[in-house]
Write a protein that holds these residues in place. Structure first.
Motif, mmCIF file in Angstrom:
data_model
loop_
_atom_site.group_PDB
_atom_site.id
_atom_site.type_symbol
_atom_site.label_atom_id
_atom_site.label_comp_id
_atom_site.label_asym_id
_atom_site.label_seq_id
_atom_site.Cartn_x
_atom_site.Cartn_y
_atom_site.Cartn_z
ATOM 1 N N ALA A 224 0.995 1.665 0.330
ATOM 2 C CA ALA A 224 1.255 1.004 1.700
ATOM 3 C C ALA A 224 2.906 2.097 1.517
ATOM 4 O O ALA A 224 3.089 2.005 2.850
ATOM 5 N N ALA A 225 3.435 0.932 1.312
ATOM 6 C CA ALA A 225 4.852 1.049 0.834
ATOM 7 C C ALA A 225 5.268 2.423 1.491
ATOM 8 O O ALA A 225 6.434 2.756 2.266
ATOM 9 N N GLN B 72 4.667 3.370 5.511
ATOM 10 C CA GLN B 72 5.322 3.042 6.686
ATOM 11 C C GLN B 72 6.116 3.871 7.390
ATOM 12 O O GLN B 72 6.341 2.947 8.765
ATOM 13 N N VAL C 278 4.547 3.977 11.566
ATOM 14 C CA VAL C 278 4.953 2.361 12.352
ATOM 15 C C VAL C 278 5.346 2.322 13.576
ATOM 16 O O VAL C 278 6.666 3.490 12.866
ATOM 17 N N SER D 254 0.517 8.485 0.274
ATOM 18 C CA SER D 254 0.205 6.976 0.182
ATOM 19 C C SER D 254 -0.729 7.130 -1.092
ATOM 20 O O SER D 254 -1.161 6.246 -2.192
ATOM 21 N N ARG E 121 0.757 -1.076 11.842
ATOM 22 C CA ARG E 121 0.971 -1.225 10.742
ATOM 23 C C ARG E 121 0.069 -0.304 9.829
ATOM 24 O O ARG E 121 -1.420 0.175 9.907
ATOM 25 N N VAL E 122 0.214 0.036 8.626
ATOM 26 C CA VAL E 122 0.116 0.495 7.453
ATOM 27 C C VAL E 122 -0.689 -0.689 6.526
ATOM 28 O O VAL E 122 0.360 -1.047 5.740
ATOM 29 N N ASN E 123 -1.491 -0.918 6.212
ATOM 30 C CA ASN E 123 -1.731 -1.685 4.857
ATOM 31 C C ASN E 123 -3.124 -0.467 3.829
ATOM 32 O O ASN E 123 -4.207 -0.334 4.957
#
Length: 108
Positions: free
Chosen positions: A46-47, A50, A53, A69, A104-106
């Motif tokens: 997920a980093a 980002q 966002v 990702s 949020r992105v996870n």
């Protein structure tokens, strides 16, 4: 009659054992590429996503987030959407607010 049962038992046992055998061809799984790219491994990072966002959620953004990702799957989750609770390491989630902006992105 006992001969039929014996033949049937033999056929079932042979079929079950055939499914447990391994090939001796020496095939080995491919090693992951040593490069810094995420393409192809399927695990979510997920980093790397980002950047999304604050942007408006869309099908194009979903595809870009999935690619950056390294995930196999991606989904957009709204504030009132029902989702499953299982964790899937190959899936990236894009969480949005009521206006559709990414908050949020996870992984999961």
């Amino acid at each position: 009659m006992p001969r039929k049962f014996a033949t049937l038992a033999f056929a079932v046992a042979t079929t079950l054992l055939a499914g447990c055998s391994t090939s001796s061809s020496g095939d080995k799984p491919e090693a992951a590429p040593a490069s810094g790219t995420h393409a192809g491994h399927g695990r979510c990072d997920a980093a790397q996503a980002q950047f999304a966002v604050g942007q408006q959620a869309s099908a194009g953004l979903l595809s870009e987030v999935r690619n950056k990702s390294g995930s196999q799957e991606a989904r957009i989750i709204g504030p009132n959407d029902m989702v499953t609770l299982e964790y899937r390491s190959e899936r990236v989630n894009i969480n949005t607010d009521a206006t559709g902006k990414v908050v949020r992105v996870n992984c999961g």
